[in-house]
Motif scaffolding. Structure first.
Motif, PDB file in Angstrom:
ATOM      1  N   SER A 197      18.522  48.892   2.704  1.00  0.00           N
ATOM      2  CA  SER A 197      18.628  48.161   3.970  1.00  0.00           C
ATOM      3  C   SER A 197      19.309  48.992   5.039  1.00  0.00           C
ATOM      4  O   SER A 197      20.072  49.917   4.749  1.00  0.00           O
ATOM      5  CB  SER A 197      19.421  46.865   3.755  1.00  0.00           C
ATOM      6  OG  SER A 197      20.707  47.156   3.225  1.00  0.00           O
TER       7      SER A 197
ATOM      8  N   SER B  46      14.214  48.403  -2.506  1.00  0.00           N
ATOM      9  CA  SER B  46      14.402  48.719  -1.086  1.00  0.00           C
ATOM     10  C   SER B  46      15.842  49.121  -0.815  1.00  0.00           C
ATOM     11  O   SER B  46      16.741  48.868  -1.614  1.00  0.00           O
ATOM     12  CB  SER B  46      14.036  47.514  -0.207  1.00  0.00           C
ATOM     13  OG  SER B  46      14.967  46.461  -0.397  1.00  0.00           O
TER      14      SER B  46
ATOM     15  N   LEU C  48      14.285  46.565   5.895  1.00  0.00           N
ATOM     16  CA  LEU C  48      14.185  47.071   4.528  1.00  0.00           C
ATOM     17  C   LEU C  48      13.225  48.254   4.513  1.00  0.00           C
ATOM     18  O   LEU C  48      12.165  48.218   5.157  1.00  0.00           O
ATOM     19  CB  LEU C  48      13.682  45.995   3.570  1.00  0.00           C
ATOM     20  CG  LEU C  48      14.508  44.717   3.450  1.00  0.00           C
ATOM     21  CD1 LEU C  48      13.901  43.802   2.395  1.00  0.00           C
ATOM     22  CD2 LEU C  48      15.964  45.009   3.143  1.00  0.00           C
TER      23      LEU C  48
END
Length: 708
Positions: free
Chosen positions: A475, A473, A386
């Motif tokens: 990924s 976040s 992340l």
């Protein structure tokens, strides 16, 4: 930096200055990731120059405002210290004669493993190249950003520069020479230098005084009371082994199965073509979405500065083809050591969280979107990372204004860089590996996030929440056959929290997040968002670039302060307080814009020219008291595999979205979940409905759309 002593006396430095940047104290061993890092450094060096927009952007002529904007742009990319100086012939004879100013920055060395710790054989001796690589990334982006605003600019880093970087760092007030070595305030590990020279007038900084302290002794600064990072921050990080990362994920409870119902036997693998961004590009969402799809994440010159890097990294991701294993099995047979080493490498390169799980076949897409060819699962393990999108910038934004897409692109770019290097290093060790990025991924990210223990399913739907940075976040994943110990899913009581909180649903600008309960979707339990509504808004809205309001307004989107840390643990340890915590979040005004944090120019690029946004700028704060009204108006649709384009469908085939069918299926999915749970009371409990003691490996997991 503003508290350091400066001098107005001329500083005599020239291109033949005999002073060195800090470098590595050790030689890289043969097992080092240095070759993989160098490949990305070479790529970024090749992108330091480029074409210039044909017209100037309508931005402020104030040199100070320009300098502040460009400095903030560098800090957002994780530069450590930034300054500005004027260029004179003795420090830059080889640059274009119209270049008058330089933005100069230092990037601190990454934290290395302790001697003998996991990752040391891969990391030792690579810090200068690693940091040059990051400096080159920043230089390429910022130079591109300035050029998209219509000014000439080029980036400079060690090995690819026509200026004396050491002299520029002294002139810009970032460093000074002591005994033939550059030293800088606050940066104890060492640093490397990058610069952008340009014909863009900027306010200049004064050099550091030769006899001034490099660290102010003001107690308030040392304690971080005026918004600065406290003096003890780095030393606190140095107390933790590198492979554990910055955040104490080891304190979060681990469970054998995720906290939401998952049923592997019901999951159908889906083609990439079913992802709603691909559907928009193909024309499934209509002509407007198809037209806007090519530009919606790149409508701002800052994001456009990142585009060449994101595109350039795709060919470096690796292939699906196996490679011959050349590494000796006994050298890499310790799966726990390997896992800790891969995590250390990820954190060293800049990931905020790293987790590992098995790359099970249902995590892979079934077919490619371009040629429609089938995709077979090809690696055993998945490493998920992340990348934090940044609280500071998000606090100043509405979530759907002109910086939104740049926040995403920065995280996607950095993730592609980190995972690409790690995958390349795995290949040099003799193990096949491929990175999976927003630009090109064969795996669906959300199942990997969930199973690798980095987040739980949230009310937002297709965005998982991490206990420390919430939904804030992006990924990135790499898959490989390098044997590694896997992590377990986490349980931080998010399900009870999201049951009580509906803030993201209330603040969604297109009413795409459900106010209701979870449903059963393709074999897993989820608060399923209406992805058609969400995608259409993100792609076609004209008062910003993309959207992240759900992330912006979520109570788990918290600042990294002692008070916020206390609230994290209160939210985890006392789930019965969830509703009160969510209400307090509103009363504190969290989720509203903080004008102090706004640093970007509101610009829209149209036909290659940066303009004042034609439709204006979204200026949303909180929308208190709208829950009941929005819930009554809400009509959601879902698009399970039977409503997605069939495997083998390509982008040149239009498959219109069947919204009526999707709305009908939403109601049925609620009933399906109720039935499954009702049957479980008298029958064998499926998957994660079992108690922790009864958990087995035959549970299931979501085949949800790629994190975007």
């Amino acid at each position: 930096m503003e508290h350091l002593r400066r001098t107005e006396e001329p500083i005599s430095v020239s291109a033949d200055l005999e002073v060195r940047q800090p470098s590595d104290s050790r030689i890289a061993p043969s097992t080092s990731a240095l070759p993989a890092i160098s490949e990305y450094l070479d790529l970024f060096r090749s992108l330091l120059r480029g074409p210039i927009a044909s017209e100037l952007a309508p931005i402020s002529a104030d040199p100070l405002e320009r300098a502040n904007n460009l400095k903030a742009s560098a800090y957002f990319l994780d530069a450590s210290l930034v300054g500005v100086c004027r260029i004179t012939p003795e420090v830059g004879a080889g640059i274009p004669p119209n270049h008058t100013h330089a933005l100069v920055y230092l990037v601190e060395f990454g934290r290395e493993p302790w001697p003998g710790d996991p990752g040391e054989p891969w990391i030792a001796g690579s810090n200068a190249i690693r940091t040059d690589m990051r400096a080159a990334e920043i230089a390429a982006v910022l130079a591109g950003y300035v050029r998209w605003m219509g000014f000439d600019a080029m980036g400079h880093v060690h090995g690819a520069t026509s200026v004396c970087l050491e002299a520029l760092s002294i002139r810009a007030g970032l460093a000074r020479a002591e005994l033939g070595q550059l030293v800088a305030p606050f940066l104890h590990r060492g640093f490397r230098i990058g610069a952008v020279t340009c014909d863009y007038e900027l306010a200049e900084d004064l050099p550091l005084a030769s006899n001034g302290s490099l660290e102010p002794d003001d107690p308030s600064l040392q304690l971080g009371k005026v918004g600065t990072r406290p003096a003890w921050w780095s030393s606190e990080q140095d107390k933790r082994p590198l492979h554990l990362g910055r955040y104490p994920m080891e304190r979060i409870a681990r469970v054998n199965e995720p906290t939401t119902l998952v049923m592997r036997d019901r999951i159908q693998r889906v083609p990439k073509r079913g992802d709603f961004f691909y559907r928009a590009a193909a024309g499934d969402l209509g002509a407007k979405a198809k037209e806007e799809m090519s530009r919606f994440p790149m409508k701002h010159p800052y994001a456009l500065g990142m585009a060449p890097l994101i595109r350039g990294m795709v060919p470096l991701q690796g292939t699906r083809r196996p490679i011959a294993t050349e590494a000796k099995a006994e050298e890499l047979s310790d799966s726990q050591w390997n896992a800790d080493s891969i995590k250390a490498l990820g954190y060293y390169l800049g990931a905020d969280f790293v987790g590992i799980c098995e790359a099970e076949p249902w995590m892979y897409y079934s077919h490619d979107a371009v040629d429609g060819q089938p995709i077979e699962a090809y690696h055993k393990y998945a490493v998920c990372m992340l990348i934090d999108q940044g609280y500071e910038t998000m606090e100043g934004a509405s979530g759907d204004d002109w910086i939104s897409a740049s926040q995403s692109m920065r995280a996607y770019m950095r993730g592609a860089e980190i995972a690409g290097i790690m995958a390349a290093h795995c290949r040099t060790l003799g193990y096949p590996a491929r990175s999976h990025t927003n630009a090109d991924s064969d795996v669906i990210h959300n199942p990997v996030i969930l199973m690798s223990g980095l987040g739980e399913v949230s009310r937002i739907g297709d965005t998982l929440i991490n206990p420390f940075i919430g939904p804030r976040s992006k990924s990135v994943v790499l898959t490989t056959d390098l044997p590694m110990a896997v992590d377990k899913p986490i349980d931080f009581n998010l399900q009870s929290f999201c049951e009580s909180c509906r803030k993201c649903a209330r603040e969604c600008p297109c009413n795409a997040i459900t106010f209701g309960p979870k449903i059963l979707f393709n074999g897993y339990e989820i608060w399923k968002a209406d992805v058609e509504k969400c995608a259409k808004y993100r792609i076609t809205q004209q008062k910003g670039s993309a959207c992240g309001r759900c992330m912006k307004t979520c109570p788990w989107n918290r600042e990294d302060t002692a008070m916020a840390q206390e609230m994290i643990w209160r939210s985890i340890d006392y789930p019965e307080l969830a509703q009160a915590i969510a209400l307090e979040d509103d009363l504190q005004g969290n989720g509203a814009r903080n004008p102090v944090k706004k640093w970007w120019f509101d610009l829209e690029v149209v036909d290659g020219i940066a303009l004042h946004p034609r439709a204006g700028t979204n200026a949303r704060d909180l929308s208190l008291g709208r829950e009941e009204k929005l819930a009554k108006l809400q009509k959601l649709a879902i698009f399970p595999p039977e409503l997605q384009p069939a495997g083998g469908t390509t982008l040149d085939q239009v498959i219109p979205v069947d919204r009526d069918a999707g709305q009908a299926l939403y109601a049925k999915a609620r009933a399906d979940l109720t039935a499954v749970r009702g049957n479980a009371e008298g029958d064998a409990l499926p998957s994660s409905l079992e108690s922790d003691e009864a958990h087995t490996d035959d549970g299931a997991l979501p085949a949800c759309p790629k994190a975007t």
